[in-house]
Design a protein around this motif. Structure first.
Motif, PDB file in Angstrom:
ATOM      1  N   GLY A  96      56.815  -8.551 -52.282  1.00 19.32           N
ATOM      2  CA  GLY A  96      55.699  -8.500 -53.198  1.00 19.32           C
ATOM      3  C   GLY A  96      56.116  -7.929 -54.537  1.00 19.32           C
ATOM      4  N   ALA A  97      55.142  -7.718 -55.417  1.00 20.03           N
ATOM      5  CA  ALA A  97      55.414  -7.167 -56.736  1.00 20.03           C
ATOM      6  C   ALA A  97      55.964  -5.753 -56.620  1.00 20.03           C
ATOM      7  N   PRO A  98      56.897  -5.365 -57.484  1.00 23.50           N
ATOM      8  CA  PRO A  98      57.486  -4.021 -57.394  1.00 23.50           C
ATOM      9  C   PRO A  98      56.474  -2.941 -57.746  1.00 23.50           C
ATOM     10  N   GLU A  99      56.537  -1.841 -56.976  1.00 24.90           N
ATOM     11  CA  GLU A  99      55.746  -0.649 -57.283  1.00 24.90           C
ATOM     12  C   GLU A  99      56.661   0.360 -57.978  1.00 24.90           C
ATOM     13  N   ASP A 100      56.172   0.948 -59.044  1.00 27.74           N
ATOM     14  CA  ASP A 100      56.980   1.679 -60.005  1.00 27.74           C
ATOM     15  C   ASP A 100      56.754   3.177 -59.877  1.00 27.74           C
ATOM     16  N   PHE A 101      57.869   3.955 -59.783  1.00 27.27           N
ATOM     17  CA  PHE A 101      57.774   5.420 -59.679  1.00 27.27           C
ATOM     18  C   PHE A 101      58.764   6.056 -60.646  1.00 27.27           C
ATOM     19  N   ARG A 102      58.282   7.019 -61.425  1.00 29.95           N
ATOM     20  CA  ARG A 102      59.150   7.713 -62.375  1.00 29.95           C
ATOM     21  C   ARG A 102      59.975   8.779 -61.659  1.00 29.95           C
ATOM     22  N   VAL A 103      61.273   8.840 -62.012  1.00 27.83           N
ATOM     23  CA  VAL A 103      62.171   9.872 -61.500  1.00 27.83           C
ATOM     24  C   VAL A 103      62.904  10.470 -62.693  1.00 27.83           C
ATOM     25  N   GLY A 104      64.020  11.142 -62.467  1.00 23.00           N
ATOM     26  CA  GLY A 104      64.768  11.740 -63.558  1.00 23.00           C
ATOM     27  C   GLY A 104      65.530  10.709 -64.373  1.00 23.00           C
ATOM     28  N   GLN A 105      66.100  11.168 -65.494  1.00 27.83           N
ATOM     29  CA  GLN A 105      66.759  10.268 -66.419  1.00 27.83           C
ATOM     30  C   GLN A 105      68.034   9.689 -65.825  1.00 27.83           C
ATOM     31  N   ARG A 106      68.186   8.409 -65.920  1.00 25.72           N
ATOM     32  CA  ARG A 106      69.305   7.582 -65.444  1.00 25.72           C
ATOM     33  C   ARG A 106      69.556   7.734 -63.941  1.00 25.72           C
ATOM     34  N   PRO A 107      68.682   7.205 -63.114  1.00 25.84           N
ATOM     35  CA  PRO A 107      68.913   7.192 -61.671  1.00 25.84           C
ATOM     36  C   PRO A 107      69.992   6.172 -61.324  1.00 25.84           C
ATOM     37  N   VAL A 108      71.026   6.608 -60.599  1.00 25.32           N
ATOM     38  CA  VAL A 108      72.179   5.739 -60.344  1.00 25.32           C
ATOM     39  C   VAL A 108      72.451   5.520 -58.863  1.00 25.32           C
ATOM     40  N   ASP A 109      71.830   6.285 -57.981  1.00 24.10           N
ATOM     41  CA  ASP A 109      72.038   6.076 -56.556  1.00 24.10           C
ATOM     42  C   ASP A 109      70.796   6.539 -55.819  1.00 24.10           C
ATOM     43  N   VAL A 110      70.536   5.930 -54.642  1.00 30.66           N
ATOM     44  CA  VAL A 110      69.358   6.271 -53.861  1.00 30.66           C
ATOM     45  C   VAL A 110      69.701   6.183 -52.390  1.00 30.66           C
ATOM     46  N   VAL A 111      69.135   7.086 -51.594  1.00 24.23           N
ATOM     47  CA  VAL A 111      69.294   7.067 -50.150  1.00 24.23           C
ATOM     48  C   VAL A 111      67.930   7.308 -49.526  1.00 24.23           C
ATOM     49  N   ALA A 112      67.665   6.632 -48.404  1.00 20.58           N
ATOM     50  CA  ALA A 112      66.407   6.791 -47.682  1.00 20.58           C
ATOM     51  C   ALA A 112      66.664   7.532 -46.380  1.00 20.58           C
ATOM     52  N   ALA A 113      65.829   8.542 -46.092  1.00 21.80           N
ATOM     53  CA  ALA A 113      65.926   9.315 -44.850  1.00 21.80           C
ATOM     54  C   ALA A 113      64.615  10.067 -44.669  1.00 21.80           C
ATOM     55  N   ASP A 114      64.340  10.490 -43.453  1.00 18.08           N
ATOM     56  CA  ASP A 114      63.120  11.250 -43.166  1.00 18.08           C
ATOM     57  C   ASP A 114      63.397  12.731 -43.403  1.00 18.08           C
ATOM     58  N   PHE A 115      63.088  13.197 -44.613  1.00 19.21           N
ATOM     59  CA  PHE A 115      63.406  14.570 -44.986  1.00 19.21           C
ATOM     60  C   PHE A 115      62.383  15.580 -44.489  1.00 19.21           C
ATOM     61  N   ASP A 116      61.124  15.165 -44.290  1.00 15.64           N
ATOM     62  CA  ASP A 116      60.086  16.117 -43.890  1.00 15.64           C
ATOM     63  C   ASP A 116      59.659  15.951 -42.436  1.00 15.64           C
ATOM     64  N   ASP A 117      60.415  15.191 -41.656  1.00 13.97           N
ATOM     65  CA  ASP A 117      60.237  15.101 -40.198  1.00 13.97           C
ATOM     66  C   ASP A 117      58.861  14.578 -39.796  1.00 13.97           C
ATOM     67  N   ASP A 118      58.299  13.650 -40.581  1.00 14.18           N
ATOM     68  CA  ASP A 118      56.981  13.113 -40.225  1.00 14.18           C
ATOM     69  C   ASP A 118      57.043  11.666 -39.761  1.00 14.18           C
ATOM     70  N   GLY A 119      58.256  11.114 -39.642  1.00 19.42           N
ATOM     71  CA  GLY A 119      58.404   9.790 -39.069  1.00 19.42           C
ATOM     72  C   GLY A 119      58.490   8.643 -40.042  1.00 19.42           C
ATOM     73  N   ASP A 120      58.374   8.899 -41.356  1.00 22.59           N
ATOM     74  CA  ASP A 120      58.539   7.822 -42.322  1.00 22.59           C
ATOM     75  C   ASP A 120      59.701   8.131 -43.269  1.00 22.59           C
ATOM     76  N   PRO A 121      60.294   7.090 -43.873  1.00 27.85           N
ATOM     77  CA  PRO A 121      61.443   7.320 -44.747  1.00 27.85           C
ATOM     78  C   PRO A 121      61.029   7.869 -46.109  1.00 27.85           C
ATOM     79  N   ASP A 122      61.724   8.894 -46.544  1.00 26.91           N
ATOM     80  CA  ASP A 122      61.584   9.449 -47.880  1.00 26.91           C
ATOM     81  C   ASP A 122      62.782   9.005 -48.719  1.00 26.91           C
ATOM     82  N   LEU A 123      62.800   9.365 -49.997  1.00 25.61           N
ATOM     83  CA  LEU A 123      63.853   8.923 -50.896  1.00 25.61           C
ATOM     84  C   LEU A 123      64.475  10.103 -51.621  1.00 25.61           C
TER      85      LEU A 123
END
Length: 385
Positions: free
Chosen positions: A330-357
């Motif tokens: 579908g159409a991309p959903e847009d989220f602001r992060v810090g300046q010049r994002p160059v790498d991303v990893v997905a993992a469940d950081f808060d132990d609630d069962g869904d992937p975080d970034l």
């Protein structure tokens, strides 16, 4: 190091309605690559960050996680001859002791390995066998013997794939017979590849993105005497326009991995669907922001369909493309992060069962962590009567 929890929910403008809590974690220098694993054995997924340092030095940093909150852990500085090149970083248990070790590449230097002491410390430094400048490597058990091996792409006058067999004690054996040489063009270090059984023959193949486009490289059977399988020279050039990164996922539910790559000049993700009878259909293009760079595949909204997350370095954003289950997005959903994002990893950081970034933002000098609200955490009830 500063930790800032932003107490607002960031809601995308797209139709999917994804929402995140945003956490900013300062790190030393300019982060370029990162990977995630439980480094200290407490059950929470931590981060290992590789960054450009001042004075031709690299900085390595551990960010320890406790339920989605990050604090600084082990760190080190290592000299290198060049800066601002695409390094590689992977976490894997190479010595079979139950914790994740760090494998990384520095510009024009030997591949390095640091062993985890079980408490997220990485003081032991080892070299990994190499012949030429290595552009990318991936740890994987190629022969299914329980030990981590290394698949690598090196560059001399031409580029070549090869495999190093892991012994299970953190060392790797170099075997020239596993190398396959390609005429992809010399000294294109801006390469990334992913491994998976793409053609459904039970062997791990490679898909590689670079300035020369997108390649599919099949794997042959194991060699004589049980040597690791090597990559065949009958590679398929899927696409000729420069690509920044590549990901694999089953997008259409046929049980085969499909190939996706970011195409910065076309502001898109290009998709090739793997067919059961052999070959691929595509290319098909999906908008992915201004200058899509790094890409990772995961199920962000927990609907059972593969989605992708893409960084946009020039606009300081990540875009999430939700999969349709029929081979597209579908159409991309847009989220602001810090300046010049160059790498991303997905993992469940808060132990609630869904992937975080977690997003490495090189100019901002921090990691932006986006905690996913797809599956709200349930209250913990202690005791009962």
């Amino acid at each position: 190091m500063r930790l800032l929890q932003v107490a607002v929910v960031l809601v995308a403008a797209g139709s999917g309605g994804l929402a995140f809590w945003k956490t900013i974690v300062d790190v030393a220098d300019a982060p370029k690559r990162l990977d995630a694993a439980d480094l200290d054995g407490d059950g929470d997924v931590d981060l290992f960050v590789l960054a450009d340092g001042a004075g031709e030095a690299a900085s390595l940093q551990v960010l320890l996680n406790e339920g989605g909150q990050f604090t600084p852990g082990w760190s080190a500085t290592q000299s290198t001859s060049e800066q601002n090149l695409p390094w590689d970083l992977d976490l894997a248990d190479t010595d079979d002791d139950g914790d994740a070790d760090a494998l990384y590449l520095l510009p024009y230097g030997a591949p390095y390995q640091r062993f985890n002491d079980g408490d997220a410390g990485f003081d032991d430094l080892e070299f990994v066998p190499t012949f030429a400048g290595r552009a990318e490597q991936e740890p994987v058990d190629m022969d299914d013997d329980g030990d981590i091996d290394l698949v690598y792409y090196e560059e001399d006058i031409v580029g070549y794939f090869g495999t190093l067999e892991g012994s299970g004690d953190g060392t790797f054996d170099f075997d020239l017979s596993t190398e396959t040489w390609f005429g992809f063009g010399a000294f294109d270090l801006a390469r990334r590849f992913e491994l998976g059984d793409i053609d459904g023959d039970g062997l791990r193949d490679a898909a590689m993105a670079s300035k020369n486009g997108l390649q599919f490289i099949p794997t042959g059977p194991p060699g004589p005497g049980g040597t690791l399988p090597g990559f065949l020279d009958d590679h398929v050039k899927l696409y000729a326009t420069p690509c920044a990164d590549v990901a694999l996922a089953d997008l259409d539910g046929n049980g085969l991995l499909d190939i996706m790559a970011t195409v910065p000049s076309l502001h898109s993700v290009v998709v090739f669907l793997t067919q059961p009878a052999g070959g691929f259909t595509g290319p098909t293009f999906f908008p992915a922001g201004s200058t899509p760079g790094a890409i990772t595949a995961t199920d962000m909204d927990l609907d059972g369909r593969a989605d992708v997350v893409v960084t946009n370095p020039t606009t300081s954003r990540v875009n999430v493309l939700l999969g349709t289950g029929a081979g597209g997005f579908g159409a991309p959903e847009d989220f602001r992060v810090g300046q010049r994002p160059v790498d991303v990893v997905a993992a469940d950081f808060d132990d609630d069962g869904d992937p975080d970034l977690a997003v490495a933002c090189s100019i901002a000098g921090h990691v932006t962590v986006l905690i996913n609200n797809a599956a709200p955490a349930q209250p913990v009830i202690e005791g009962a009567r």
